[in-house]
Design an enzyme around this catalytic site. Structure first.
Site, PDB file in Angstrom:
ATOM      1  N   ASP A  18       0.768  -1.221   0.108  1.00 45.81           N
ATOM      2  CA  ASP A  18       0.161   0.043  -0.098  1.00 45.81           C
ATOM      3  C   ASP A  18       0.729   1.261   0.065  1.00 45.81           C
ATOM      4  O   ASP A  18       1.968   1.149   0.643  1.00 45.81           O
ATOM      5  CB  ASP A  18      -1.056   0.067   1.372  1.00 45.81           C
ATOM      6  CG  ASP A  18      -2.178   0.775   1.012  1.00 45.81           C
ATOM      7  OD1 ASP A  18      -2.521   1.179  -0.038  1.00 45.81           O
ATOM      8  OD2 ASP A  18      -2.864   1.368   2.227  1.00 45.81           O
ATOM      9  N   ASN A  23     -10.965  -2.505  -5.454  1.00 50.12           N
ATOM     10  CA  ASN A  23     -10.136  -1.713  -6.394  1.00 50.12           C
ATOM     11  C   ASN A  23     -10.803  -1.523  -7.728  1.00 50.12           C
ATOM     12  O   ASN A  23     -10.273  -0.508  -8.330  1.00 50.12           O
ATOM     13  CB  ASN A  23      -8.658  -2.068  -6.545  1.00 50.12           C
ATOM     14  CG  ASN A  23      -7.691  -1.928  -5.128  1.00 50.12           C
ATOM     15  OD1 ASN A  23      -6.916  -2.854  -4.922  1.00 50.12           O
ATOM     16  ND2 ASN A  23      -8.060  -1.072  -4.390  1.00 50.12           N
TER      17      ASN A  23
HETATM   18  C1  IPE Z   1      -5.429  -2.745  -0.136  1.00 46.31           C
HETATM   19  O1  IPE Z   1      -5.076  -1.327  -0.250  1.00 46.31           O
HETATM   20  C2  IPE Z   1      -5.424  -3.398  -1.487  1.00 46.31           C
HETATM   21  C3  IPE Z   1      -4.274  -3.736  -1.817  1.00 46.31           C
HETATM   22  C4  IPE Z   1      -2.911  -3.275  -1.462  1.00 46.31           C
HETATM   23  C5  IPE Z   1      -4.212  -4.389  -3.177  1.00 46.31           C
HETATM   24  P1  IPE Z   1      -6.315  -0.128  -0.453  1.00 46.31           P
HETATM   25  O2  IPE Z   1      -5.443   0.974  -0.674  1.00 46.31           O
HETATM   26  O3  IPE Z   1      -6.986  -0.749  -1.581  1.00 46.31           O
HETATM   27  O4  IPE Z   1      -6.847  -0.287   0.721  1.00 46.31           O
HETATM   28  P2  IPE Z   1      -7.679   0.862   1.753  1.00 46.31           P
HETATM   29  O5  IPE Z   1      -8.570   1.310   0.992  1.00 46.31           O
HETATM   30  O6  IPE Z   1      -6.663   1.828   1.949  1.00 46.31           O
HETATM   31  O7  IPE Z   1      -8.455  -0.064   2.528  1.00 46.31           O
HETATM   32  C1  IPE Z   2      -1.330   0.315  -3.367  1.00 42.94           C
HETATM   33  O1  IPE Z   2      -1.329   1.822  -3.385  1.00 42.94           O
HETATM   34  C2  IPE Z   2      -1.838  -0.232  -4.726  1.00 42.94           C
HETATM   35  C3  IPE Z   2      -3.443  -0.777  -5.089  1.00 42.94           C
HETATM   36  C4  IPE Z   2      -4.197  -0.741  -3.868  1.00 42.94           C
HETATM   37  C5  IPE Z   2      -3.649  -1.431  -6.086  1.00 42.94           C
HETATM   38  P1  IPE Z   2      -2.594   2.747  -3.484  1.00 42.94           P
HETATM   39  O2  IPE Z   2      -2.987   3.121  -4.809  1.00 42.94           O
HETATM   40  O3  IPE Z   2      -3.557   2.371  -2.607  1.00 42.94           O
HETATM   41  O4  IPE Z   2      -1.951   4.017  -2.593  1.00 42.94           O
HETATM   42  P2  IPE Z   2      -2.298   5.005  -1.621  1.00 42.94           P
HETATM   43  O5  IPE Z   2      -2.998   4.287  -0.320  1.00 42.94           O
HETATM   44  O6  IPE Z   2      -3.597   5.407  -2.317  1.00 42.94           O
HETATM   45  O7  IPE Z   2      -1.218   5.764  -1.270  1.00 42.94           O
HETATM   46 MG    MG Z   3      -4.230   2.246  -0.481  1.00 41.13          MG
END
Ligand code: IPE
Ligand code: IPE
Ligand code: MG
Length: 256
Positions: free
Chosen positions: A25, A73
């Site tokens: 993340d 996602n």
């Molecule tokens: C969790 O991250 C999913 C992945 C790392 C693929 P998200 O960014 O989607 O989770 P939330 O929305 O912060 O809970």
């Molecule tokens: C993780 O990074 C990747 C996926 C969940 C696909 P994020 O895209 O969630 O990054 P933040 O949480 O918005 O910084």
């Molecule tokens: Mg995230």
């Protein structure tokens, strides 16, 4: 598979987690901090995927699961989902030789059928090509959600009851585990989440029953092998009790 150079790290090779899972993340925040588009964060994040897969393999980790795309996602802006799918396809194609060279076997966990067909095809090719590799197992969790996984498993079990194959009383914890994407896999010993968020976000809620959790503030694109080793050292210092009493010699319930 044990580390090729175990003397390089202070890790105890006997106490390595069999299965490490990572919630990758913070790509978006990494880009935002640099006034860049979120997609740039995902690009940098995919480089981290490469380096961490190699690191895990070198450290002698048996199984690495990377949470790459959740069932939720799909609700992100279309351009971001498209960019993530493009990066995923690039990884599946460009890393084939590397995975073969390192003896890594690839599995996909999640709703494969929801992925664009070209990605399904490339994923299948890489999975097939690497299926006899004996080194580390790499699971990519794609369109993965724990609730969906458990729901699908319950539906299959209900069908088996309906057709008389099993009775409700036959259902065991093992049977439920066998109806998840992770069937025949060990539960994760250690779940690492980057970017400082203290939540599972629909990841391995059944399998995480006794996983050790580690949250680092580091954003995924900045995550390194060195920090991974530090976390593994921390893991090796933990006392995993599984509900029992430490150093228990008695099982009669009397105070130790
Ligand atoms: C969790 O991250 C999913 C992945 C790392 C693929 P998200 O960014 O989607 O989770 P939330 O929305 O912060 O809970
Ligand atoms: C993780 O990074 C990747 C996926 C969940 C696909 P994020 O895209 O969630 O990054 P933040 O949480 O918005 O910084
Ligand atoms: Mg995230």
């Amino acid at each position: 598979m044990k580390s090729e150079n175990p003397q390089e790290t202070p890790l105890d090779p006997e106490k390595l987690p069999a299965h490490v899972a990572m919630i990758m993340d913070g790509n978006g925040r990494w880009a935002k901090k640099r006034l860049m588009n979120r997609v740039k964060g995902h690009e940098k994040g995919s480089q981290t995927v490469r380096s961490i897969v190699t690191a895990a393999r070198e450290l002698g980790i048996g199984m690495l699961t990377l949470y790459a795309f959740s069932t939720e996602n799909w609700s992100r802006p279309r351009v971001e989902v498209k960019a993530l799918m493009m990066l995923l396809k690039r990884f599946l194609v460009s890393e084939r030789d590397e995975l073969m060279g390192q003896g890594v076997r690839l599995n996909i966990l999640g709703q494969k059928e929801k992925l664009p067909v070209d990605i399904q095809r490339e994923a299948e090719r890489t999975v097939q090509m690497t299926q006899n590799n004996q080194g580390m197992v790499l699971n990519l969790a794609l369109s993965y959600g724990s609730r969906q996984e458990i729901t699908a498993g319950v539906q299959t079990l209900a069908e088996k009851i309906k057709t008389g194959l099993i009775q409700p009383v036959d259902i065991t914890e093992e049977m439920i585990s066998d109806h998840l994407y992770t069937r025949k896999m060990p539960d994760p010993d250690l779940i690492i989440r980057t970017s400082g968020e203290f939540r599972l976000s629909n990841f391995m809620m059944w399998q995480a029953a006794y996983s050790e959790l580690f949250v680092t503030n580091t954003l995924w694109p900045d995550f390194t092998k060195d920090e991974f080793i530090e976390i593994l050292i921390n893991f090796q210092e933990r006392d995993r009790r599984f509900g029992k009493v430490k150093c228990s010699t008695s099982n009669d319930g009397s105070p130790q």
